[in-house]
Design a protein around this motif. Sequence first.
Motif, PDB file in Angstrom:
ATOM      1  N   SER A  46     -30.637  90.510  56.555  1.00 37.93           N
ATOM      2  CA  SER A  46     -29.383  91.063  57.060  1.00 37.93           C
ATOM      3  C   SER A  46     -29.018  90.410  58.402  1.00 37.93           C
ATOM      4  CB  SER A  46     -29.567  92.576  57.242  1.00 37.93           C
ATOM      5  OG  SER A  46     -28.366  93.134  57.638  1.00 37.93           O
ATOM      6  N   GLY A  47     -27.765  90.018  58.536  1.00 38.54           N
ATOM      7  CA  GLY A  47     -27.294  89.446  59.800  1.00 38.54           C
ATOM      8  C   GLY A  47     -27.494  87.946  59.923  1.00 38.54           C
ATOM      9  N   LYS A  50     -24.645  85.375  55.913  1.00 41.97           N
ATOM     10  CA  LYS A  50     -24.227  85.163  54.516  1.00 41.97           C
ATOM     11  C   LYS A  50     -22.751  85.519  54.314  1.00 41.97           C
ATOM     12  CE  LYS A  50     -27.355  88.092  52.937  1.00 41.97           C
ATOM     13  NZ  LYS A  50     -27.867  88.620  54.214  1.00 41.97           N
ATOM     14  N   SER A  51     -22.371  86.713  54.772  1.00 44.13           N
ATOM     15  CA  SER A  51     -20.970  87.135  54.555  1.00 44.13           C
ATOM     16  C   SER A  51     -20.017  86.259  55.357  1.00 44.13           C
ATOM     17  CB  SER A  51     -20.767  88.598  54.964  1.00 44.13           C
ATOM     18  OG  SER A  51     -21.512  89.435  54.128  1.00 44.13           O
ATOM     19  N   THR A  52     -20.435  85.866  56.555  1.00 44.29           N
ATOM     20  CA  THR A  52     -19.576  85.004  57.376  1.00 44.29           C
ATOM     21  C   THR A  52     -19.350  83.674  56.658  1.00 44.29           C
ATOM     22  OG1 THR A  52     -20.597  86.022  59.305  1.00 44.29           O
ATOM     23  CG2 THR A  52     -19.281  84.039  59.689  1.00 44.29           C
ATOM     24  N   GLN A 103     -18.122  92.265  49.869  1.00 46.77           N
ATOM     25  CA  GLN A 103     -19.193  93.248  50.050  1.00 46.77           C
ATOM     26  C   GLN A 103     -18.520  94.616  50.220  1.00 46.77           C
ATOM     27  OE1 GLN A 103     -21.840  91.934  53.144  1.00 46.77           O
ATOM     28  NE2 GLN A 103     -23.271  93.626  52.879  1.00 46.77           N
TER      29      GLN A 103
HETATM   30  N1  LIG Z   1     -16.604  90.826  63.860  1.00 44.75           N
HETATM   31  C1  LIG Z   1     -17.745  90.388  64.401  1.00 44.75           C
HETATM   32  N2  LIG Z   1     -17.851  90.157  65.730  1.00 44.75           N
HETATM   33  C2  LIG Z   1     -18.989  89.697  66.287  1.00 44.75           C
HETATM   34  N3  LIG Z   1     -20.114  89.424  65.582  1.00 44.75           N
HETATM   35  C3  LIG Z   1     -20.070  89.637  64.249  1.00 44.75           C
HETATM   36  C4  LIG Z   1     -18.897  90.135  63.572  1.00 44.75           C
HETATM   37  N4  LIG Z   1     -19.165  90.249  62.255  1.00 44.75           N
HETATM   38  C5  LIG Z   1     -20.445  89.846  62.101  1.00 44.75           C
HETATM   39  N5  LIG Z   1     -20.987  89.482  63.284  1.00 44.75           N
HETATM   40  C6  LIG Z   1     -22.355  88.983  63.531  1.00 44.75           C
HETATM   41  O1  LIG Z   1     -22.506  87.758  62.822  1.00 44.75           O
HETATM   42  C7  LIG Z   1     -23.820  87.651  62.300  1.00 44.75           C
HETATM   43  C8  LIG Z   1     -23.756  87.387  60.820  1.00 44.75           C
HETATM   44  O2  LIG Z   1     -23.196  88.525  60.184  1.00 44.75           O
HETATM   45  P1  LIG Z   1     -22.947  88.557  58.601  1.00 44.75           P
HETATM   46  O3  LIG Z   1     -22.177  89.788  58.298  1.00 44.75           O
HETATM   47  O4  LIG Z   1     -22.385  87.262  58.175  1.00 44.75           O
HETATM   48  O5  LIG Z   1     -24.458  88.689  58.055  1.00 44.75           O
HETATM   49  P2  LIG Z   1     -25.006  88.957  56.576  1.00 44.75           P
HETATM   50  O6  LIG Z   1     -26.064  87.943  56.330  1.00 44.75           O
HETATM   51  O7  LIG Z   1     -23.884  89.030  55.613  1.00 44.75           O
HETATM   52  O8  LIG Z   1     -25.704  90.392  56.725  1.00 44.75           O
HETATM   53  P3  LIG Z   1     -25.843  91.591  55.638  1.00 44.75           P
HETATM   54  O9  LIG Z   1     -26.973  91.180  54.712  1.00 44.75           O
HETATM   55  O10 LIG Z   1     -26.227  92.771  56.485  1.00 44.75           O
HETATM   56  O11 LIG Z   1     -24.544  91.763  54.930  1.00 44.75           O
HETATM   57  C9  LIG Z   1     -24.543  88.950  62.683  1.00 44.75           C
HETATM   58  O12 LIG Z   1     -25.291  88.690  63.848  1.00 44.75           O
HETATM   59  C10 LIG Z   1     -23.422  89.906  62.960  1.00 44.75           C
HETATM   60  O13 LIG Z   1     -23.806  90.864  63.919  1.00 44.75           O
END
Ligand SMILES: Nc1ncnc2c1ncn2[C@@H]1O[C@H](COP(=O)(O)OP(=O)(O)OP(=O)(O)O)[C@@H](O)[C@H]1O
Length: 330
Positions: A46-47, A50-52, A103
Amino acid sequence: MYALKVENLKAYYITSLYGIERKVRAVDNVSFQVMENEILGIAGESGCGKSTLLKTLIGLIKPPLSVIGGGIYYKYNGREIDILKDINVLKELKWRVFSYVPQGSMSVLNPTRKIINTFEDVIKVHLNITNSDVIRNMVGDHFKSLGLPLEVLNSFPHQLSGGMRQRVTIALSTILKPKVIIADEATTALDVVVQRGVIQLLKRIQSEFKNTLIMVTHDMGVHANMADRIIIMYAGKLVEIGSVKDIFKNPLHPYTKYLIESLPKIGDKTLKKSVPGAPPSLLDPPSGCRFHPRCPYAMKECKEIVPDLVEVESGHKVACFLHRKEVDKT
Ligand SMILES: Nc1ncnc2c1ncn2[C@@H]1O[C@H](COP(=O)(O)OP(=O)(O)OP(=O)(O)O)[C@@H](O)[C@H]1O
Ligand code: SF4
Ligand SMILES: [Mg+2]
């Protein structure tokens, strides 16, 4: 041939607090290709970004998210289109060339409208069809081909179970037969039986429409079940990529090894090793290899130099100094 190519992509969240700029390096220099008719899985804690990464792939780049560099290329009408440069073409590509299952899929279904109306809205806008009978037949055929019950079309989203809502969202994202489907945690938060139904639906779509599926989930079991190749992300970086067999039978990156070892195995009651320590902050990620504070094999250079992603065996790449090619000392 590739369906989507990503080159040196950097996407950061940039905010300012009391005049001090804060950069979250969520996707940092990521490159990969996805082939036509391929299922590519993306895994990581998590974090890790991936979603970004997925949001940038569909051009959903709104402040504070900003693309700092790199290219995202789709094949469209025989041309290669960089959506970061040709932002006007994005609307044209959406739904037909790529579609997105976000998601938490409730967000794409309007709670105040029946399911059929949401489908109508998409078809009217993107295909310019206004005849309701034509649209209803089209949606009905699509539902039948996916094995989904037609009565669902006259329901409101809240009247459906979580699993059925997820299947409807997937049906919606594939109604215009996109070449690339990008799904974020499509099976997460569903119980095992429902999860199996959603996996079967995605597999059915992929084999019927012969399209490309990019599937994010932190569930390695789902990847083992579905993917052709897997990307492992760690703290905004792509640290390993290979076929499902490569990743599960011969994981190279120490982080990937932890992910595989932590998977439960049938009949095995021993306590599984989880990754030691906690994921780093992407505001100030560790120097060198971002995994070094948690890596049992960390060496001096790991703290100083960022390891490149190198091909160790055909199609299997890793970013780790344990697998660097020997330097020719002659
Ligand atoms: N709007 C935002 N502003 C600042 N930081 C953000 C924002 N959205 C996400 N982040 C940060 O960017 C990083 C990547 O987040 P992301 O949502 O892409 O992770 P992820 O791998 O999809 O996690 P998960 O498995 O929990 O869905 C994390 O450190 C998160 O805190
Ligand atoms: S580069 Fe070094 S710290 Fe990073 S995973 Fe490999 S051995 Fe561990
Ligand atoms: Mg996510």
